[in-house]
Design a protein around this motif. Structure first.
Motif, mmCIF file in Angstrom:
data_model
loop_
_atom_site.group_PDB
_atom_site.id
_atom_site.type_symbol
_atom_site.label_atom_id
_atom_site.label_comp_id
_atom_site.label_asym_id
_atom_site.label_seq_id
_atom_site.Cartn_x
_atom_site.Cartn_y
_atom_site.Cartn_z
ATOM 1 N N GLY A 97 0.835 -1.195 0.000
ATOM 2 C CA GLY A 97 0.000 0.000 0.000
ATOM 3 C C GLY A 97 0.871 1.245 0.000
ATOM 4 N N SER A 98 0.359 2.333 -0.561
ATOM 5 C CA SER A 98 1.161 3.560 -0.706
ATOM 6 C C SER A 98 0.887 4.583 0.384
ATOM 7 C CB SER A 98 0.891 4.205 -2.077
ATOM 8 O OG SER A 98 -0.503 4.496 -2.214
ATOM 9 N N GLY A 99 0.018 4.223 1.322
ATOM 10 C CA GLY A 99 -0.278 5.150 2.405
ATOM 11 C C GLY A 99 0.553 4.850 3.631
ATOM 12 N N ALA A 100 0.086 5.346 4.778
ATOM 13 C CA ALA A 100 0.798 5.149 6.038
ATOM 14 C C ALA A 100 -0.129 4.479 7.036
ATOM 15 C CB ALA A 100 1.298 6.477 6.595
ATOM 16 N N LEU A 101 0.428 3.493 7.755
ATOM 17 C CA LEU A 101 -0.302 2.805 8.810
ATOM 18 C C LEU A 101 -0.071 3.536 10.127
ATOM 19 C CD1 LEU A 101 -2.039 0.201 9.151
ATOM 20 C CD2 LEU A 101 0.080 -0.952 9.876
ATOM 21 N N ARG A 102 -1.145 3.762 10.866
ATOM 22 C CA ARG A 102 -1.028 4.515 12.112
ATOM 23 C C ARG A 102 -1.610 3.700 13.260
ATOM 24 N NH1 ARG A 102 -3.757 10.123 9.847
ATOM 25 N NH2 ARG A 102 -2.076 10.728 8.420
ATOM 26 N N GLY A 103 -1.206 4.040 14.474
ATOM 27 C CA GLY A 103 -1.786 3.415 15.649
ATOM 28 C C GLY A 103 -0.781 2.658 16.477
ATOM 29 N N ALA A 104 -1.305 1.783 17.348
ATOM 30 C CA ALA A 104 -0.457 0.960 18.212
ATOM 31 C C ALA A 104 -0.108 -0.320 17.468
ATOM 32 C CB ALA A 104 -1.194 0.643 19.511
ATOM 33 N N PHE A 105 1.197 -0.526 17.211
ATOM 34 C CA PHE A 105 1.650 -1.632 16.388
ATOM 35 C C PHE A 105 2.053 -2.864 17.211
ATOM 36 C CE2 PHE A 105 3.251 2.005 13.578
ATOM 37 C CZ PHE A 105 2.046 2.090 12.892
ATOM 38 N N ASP A 106 2.267 -2.731 18.503
ATOM 39 C CA ASP A 106 2.772 -3.816 19.344
ATOM 40 C C ASP A 106 1.717 -4.147 20.402
ATOM 41 O OD1 ASP A 106 4.113 -5.557 20.993
ATOM 42 O OD2 ASP A 106 5.983 -4.395 21.012
ATOM 43 N N ILE A 107 1.064 -5.297 20.261
ATOM 44 C CA ILE A 107 -0.019 -5.690 21.167
ATOM 45 C C ILE A 107 0.340 -7.018 21.861
ATOM 46 C CG2 ILE A 107 -2.468 -6.313 21.346
ATOM 47 C CD1 ILE A 107 -1.988 -3.388 20.690
ATOM 48 N N LEU B 224 -5.538 0.637 14.893
ATOM 49 C CA LEU B 224 -4.863 0.765 13.602
ATOM 50 C C LEU B 224 -5.695 1.615 12.640
ATOM 51 C CD1 LEU B 224 -3.473 -2.815 12.902
ATOM 52 C CD2 LEU B 224 -2.232 -0.798 13.757
ATOM 53 N N ALA B 225 -5.005 2.435 11.878
ATOM 54 C CA ALA B 225 -5.679 3.283 10.884
ATOM 55 C C ALA B 225 -4.775 3.434 9.673
ATOM 56 C CB ALA B 225 -6.015 4.647 11.474
ATOM 57 N N TYR B 226 -5.407 3.711 8.539
ATOM 58 C CA TYR B 226 -4.687 3.878 7.276
ATOM 59 C C TYR B 226 -5.184 5.167 6.643
ATOM 60 C CZ TYR B 226 -2.585 2.507 2.778
ATOM 61 O OH TYR B 226 -1.827 2.445 1.632
ATOM 62 N N ASN B 227 -4.269 5.964 6.101
ATOM 63 C CA ASN B 227 -4.614 7.342 5.760
ATOM 64 C C ASN B 227 -4.845 7.609 4.281
ATOM 65 O OD1 ASN B 227 -2.017 7.170 4.774
ATOM 66 N ND2 ASN B 227 -1.352 9.154 5.594
ATOM 67 N N ALA C 296 -5.857 0.108 -1.489
ATOM 68 C CA ALA C 296 -5.899 -1.275 -0.986
ATOM 69 C C ALA C 296 -4.546 -1.571 -0.334
ATOM 70 C CB ALA C 296 -6.173 -2.249 -2.115
ATOM 71 N N PHE C 297 -4.571 -2.160 0.860
ATOM 72 C CA PHE C 297 -3.316 -2.429 1.561
ATOM 73 C C PHE C 297 -3.413 -3.748 2.312
ATOM 74 C CE2 PHE C 297 -5.995 -0.503 4.706
ATOM 75 C CZ PHE C 297 -5.601 -1.040 5.925
ATOM 76 N N THR C 298 -2.250 -4.268 2.692
ATOM 77 C CA THR C 298 -2.184 -5.474 3.529
ATOM 78 C C THR C 298 -1.265 -5.207 4.699
ATOM 79 O OG1 THR C 298 -0.375 -6.370 2.192
ATOM 80 C CG2 THR C 298 -2.623 -7.033 1.597
ATOM 81 N N ILE C 299 -1.458 -6.040 5.772
ATOM 82 C CA ILE C 299 -0.678 -5.862 6.997
ATOM 83 C C ILE C 299 0.030 -7.174 7.333
ATOM 84 C CG2 ILE C 299 -0.775 -5.304 9.454
ATOM 85 C CD1 ILE C 299 -3.372 -3.818 8.925
ATOM 86 N N ASN C 300 1.291 -7.042 7.714
ATOM 87 C CA ASN C 300 2.042 -8.179 8.230
ATOM 88 C C ASN C 300 1.911 -8.220 9.755
ATOM 89 O OD1 ASN C 300 3.026 -9.281 5.856
ATOM 90 N ND2 ASN C 300 4.913 -8.047 5.892
ATOM 91 N N PHE C 301 1.676 -9.430 10.309
ATOM 92 C CA PHE C 301 1.656 -9.633 11.761
ATOM 93 C C PHE C 301 2.780 -10.605 12.110
ATOM 94 C CE2 PHE C 301 -2.667 -8.454 10.615
ATOM 95 C CZ PHE C 301 -2.922 -7.434 11.534
ATOM 96 N N THR C 302 3.650 -10.185 13.018
ATOM 97 C CA THR C 302 4.845 -10.969 13.339
ATOM 98 C C THR C 302 4.905 -11.247 14.835
ATOM 99 O OG1 THR C 302 6.017 -9.887 11.525
ATOM 100 C CG2 THR C 302 7.361 -11.063 13.151
ATOM 101 N N VAL C 303 5.243 -12.498 15.162
ATOM 102 C CA VAL C 303 5.463 -12.890 16.556
ATOM 103 C C VAL C 303 6.898 -13.390 16.681
ATOM 104 C CG1 VAL C 303 4.796 -14.413 18.451
ATOM 105 C CG2 VAL C 303 3.064 -13.522 16.882
ATOM 106 N N ASN C 304 7.682 -12.674 17.427
ATOM 107 C CA ASN C 304 9.089 -13.013 17.607
ATOM 108 C C ASN C 304 9.761 -13.269 16.261
ATOM 109 O OD1 ASN C 304 8.811 -12.803 20.398
ATOM 110 N ND2 ASN C 304 8.079 -14.913 20.579
ATOM 111 N N ALA C 305 10.416 -14.385 16.116
ATOM 112 C CA ALA C 305 11.144 -14.657 14.869
ATOM 113 C C ALA C 305 10.361 -15.542 13.918
ATOM 114 C CB ALA C 305 12.487 -15.320 15.194
ATOM 115 N N LEU C 306 9.079 -15.753 14.223
ATOM 116 C CA LEU C 306 8.258 -16.592 13.359
ATOM 117 C C LEU C 306 7.983 -15.898 12.032
ATOM 118 C CD1 LEU C 306 5.690 -17.929 15.986
ATOM 119 C CD2 LEU C 306 7.773 -19.057 15.126
#
Length: 337
Positions: free
Chosen positions: A9-19, A32-35, A39-49
């Motif tokens: 996505g070409s915008g910016a993701l805003r908000g709390a990224f670490d839950i 989370l918000a997008y400005n 169309a955009f997608t989000i990566n969710f990462t847990v440790n080194a997985l």
């Protein structure tokens, strides 16, 4: 901990990224918000997985929160900026509604006005289009103003300050001079103006000159040296008369020089009396008519004189008229029979 980041996505993701996950191992992202409309997608990462990518999310425009004064109707422009507008030129602005993230909502009918007006800028210079989605400001008299737009409860919008400046020079004008007397000089002002009668202070011709001429016995006619569209000459006339001032384009500017003005030089202050008409010689015992005329320094009749005159003679036996109070109807002259 689950960390969110923008995958595409070409915008910016805003908000709390670490839950932090709850007891069930679930992390809930509520901020989370997008400005951008995108169309955009989000990566969710847990440790080194290996990160998990969300399905594509399409952002659509939000509800309008404000209305702007902008340069284009399709939302691709910007707020009308601080600028100069030449007299006779036009500036069109559009009412653009946007959401809280400045996404374009529409070009909507709105209420237009001019605020912070100075000098010659007037409400009538701004005319809304028939659909009220735009308005056009026409430069007329010099001054400043701000284009203001409102649309219901939306936050209102303003343009930058628009300064109307003079248009192209078209004519030299003699300003109506203050009438004077033969006792003092009269200052005459000449202006270079545009088609809307603004003094031309910019544009390259503001220092062009013109010659002032006059009928009658005026002295002081000459080339008027203009600076920033204005010049003066000092004229004098020792004859009480009405003269006509005119202009001559001796410098071949090509500008209109049809302007004329009448200028009155009235008589000056009382300086002396003329006594005329007495027979010379006068036969003893014979009456002789005399006319007394009030005169200024330059021998013009002082038509407004209303003082008292007293007669005297070197002949002790002469019979003289009584003292006389001049009245307005005498026009400065009286014959005594």
């Amino acid at each position: 901990h689950v960390i969110a980041s923008l995958a595409s996505g070409s915008g910016a993701l805003r908000g709390a990224f670490d839950i932090t996950t709850n007891a069930s191992g679930v992390a809930t992202f509520t901020d989370l918000a997008y400005n951008k409309l995108d169309a955009f997608t989000i990566n969710f990462t847990v440790n080194a997985l290996m990160p998990v990518t969300s399905d594509p999310v399409t952002v659509t425009v939000g509800a309008a929160t404000k209305v702007n004064v902008e340069t284009t109707a399709n939302g691709s422009g910007s707020i009308v900026a601080v600028q100069n507008l030449a007299s006779g030129s036009m500036l069109t602005a559009y009412s653009i509604t946007r959401d809280q993230f400045d996404n374009f909502v529409g070009n909507e009918a709105s209420v237009w006005s001019l605020t912070n007006k100075t000098l010659g800028v007037a409400d009538g210079n701004l005319v809304a289009a028939g659909d009220f989605k735009s308005a056009t400001l026409t430069g007329n008299l010099v001054g400043t103003g701000v284009i203001h737009v409102t649309n219901g409860a939306l936050t209102a919008g303003n343009s930058g300050v628009v300064t109307v400046i003079n248009g192209e020079a078209t004519k030299f004008i003699i300003l109506n001079p203050t009438d004077g007397t033969v006792d003092s000089n009269v200052i005459v002002t000449v202006q270079l103006q545009d088609a809307n009668n603004n003094v031309v202070t910019t544009g390259g011709n503001q220092n062009d000159d013109v010659t002032l001429a006059s009928t009658g016995n005026v002295t002081g006619e000459a080339l008027v040296n203009l600076t920033n569209g204005v010049g003066t000459l000092s004229l004098n006339d020792h004859t009480a008369e009405t003269v006509t001032l005119s202009l001559v384009d001796t410098e071949v500017t090509g500008f209109n020089v049809a302007s004329t003005q009448d200028l009155v030089f009235a008589h000056g202050a009382l300086h002396h009396f003329n006594v005329m008409g007495a027979t010379d010689p006068v036969v003893a015992g014979t009456a002789s008519d005399v006319t007394v005329t009030a005169k200024d320094l330059y021998d013009n009749t002082v038509t407004s004189y209303t003082g008292t005159i007293t007669f005297s003679s070197s002949d002790p036996l002469a019979v003289l008229p009584a003292n006389y109070d001049f009245i307005g109807g005498d026009m400065g002259a009286k014959t005594f029979v």
